[in-house]
Design an enzyme around this catalytic site. Structure first.
Site: not given
Ligand code: M7G
Length: 291
Positions: A224-227, A142, A233, A230-231, A235
């Site tokens: 988010h909780y729970q995400p 990306e 980030h 778990y790294h 939103h």
């Molecule tokens: P989360 O709160 O861990 O999980 O957020 P959620 O998917 O239940 O919301 C992870 C965020 O990363 C989400 O908003 C996903 O849409 C986004 N995400 C996940 N993946 C695998 C990718 C990716 O490969 N690229 C990008 N740009 N975003 C991603």
């Protein structure tokens, strides 16, 4: 050939994981070369640019009903990209459980539950589940989509469009991902992270203004909780996107509130009980049920 192009002709349908008629998103489970594969199809919104010629793009009409001055039907449209397609391949059982329609419940995580149930669960997750995060952080995936990258291993972060973003401003969905790997989630945050969080928030504000002309008051920043991953980030969505996926209480914690809580009580997230919504197919659902 791209991943998607390769997979589509080989996709052997197994079952429908979910079919949301309101958001018009369908998740299908299938097999490709003997491995599980998830495909999602989502009806896109009409781009502003094609609106003036929409009436001329109608190809075939079916199910026509007419009554006096009223008429309606189903139409096949030509020359519009009307579906967003996503692929997860190979899909794990965790992906299948995540996208399958299921009952959700609210659970309460005490600090003790975190130590005895959630943390062991987090530690059991294979590192490769966040490979997509590392690919972004180290510049192997990306790369052309990165909006901002501060490479400092302690204080740095990347901001880029979330996989969920359809590209329109009203439904803005970006994600900011920390360079440091030791913040697992909200639970790891302490007063020591306040300046990192404030800097990240400020950078989001500046970039949203510069790139999509949204003011801080037009943005909803949350954790988010729970995400799922778990790294750490954050939103970043438009306030106008009022039903953005995952924006609900029981899941989203506003970044402003998080910062404020940490300023008042540096160990707030180590001491507080946190309610969270979870699907019955999630490992934590079962782990909590027996505890
Ligand atoms: P989360 O709160 O861990 O999980 O957020 P959620 O998917 O239940 O919301 C992870 C965020 O990363 C989400 O908003 C996903 O849409 C986004 N995400 C996940 N993946 C695998 C990718 C990716 O490969 N690229 C990008 N740009 N975003 C991603």
């Amino acid at each position: 050939m791209s991943l998607i192009n390769n997979i589509l002709p080989k996709f052997q349908f197994i079952r429908v994981l979910s079919n949301d008629t309101r958001t018009k998103i369908v998740y299908l489970l299938g097999e490709v070369d003997g491995q599980d594969c998830i495909l999602s199809f989502e009806k896109t919104q009409y781009e502003d640019a094609i609106l003036p010629t929409l009436a001329n793009s109608v190809d075939t009409l079916t199910n026509v009903v007419e009554n006096n001055i009223y008429a309606w039907c189903t139409a096949m449209m030509s020359s519009t990209a009307d579906t967003r397609l996503k692929v997860i391949f190979p899909a794990t059982d965790v992906h299948i459980a995540k996208y399958e329609a299921q009952k959700r419940i609210m659970l309460l995580e005490t600090p003790q539950h975190y130590q005895t149930i959630t943390l062991p669960y987090i530690k059991s997750i294979p590192q490769k589940r966040v490979q997509w995060v590392y690919n972004i952080l180290n510049g192997t995936a990306e790369t052309d989509r990165i909006i901002y990258h501060d490479h400092d291993p302690e204080t740095g972060f990347v901001i880029l469009p979330d996989m969920k973003w359809d590209g329109s401003i009203e439904t803005l969905y970006w994600v900011a991902i920390s360079m440091r790997t030791d913040i697992l989630s909200l639970r790891s945050l302490t007063g020591d992270h306040v300046s990192f969080l404030k800097n990240l928030r400020q950078r989001c504000y500046e970039l949203a203004k510069e790139k999509v002309n949204l003011l801080p008051s037009e943005l909803r920043l949350f954790i988010h909780y729970q995400p799922s991953y778990y790294h750490f980030h954050v939103h970043i969505t438009a306030v106008a996107f009022s039903d953005a996926p995952g924006v609900v209480s029981g899941q989203a914690h506003l970044l402003d509130t998080v910062i404020n809580n940490l300023e008042l009580y540096p160990d707030y997230y180590q001491r507080v009980d946190i309610p969270f919504v979870i699907g019955e197919r999630h490992t934590l659902y079962t782990d909590y049920k027996w505890n």
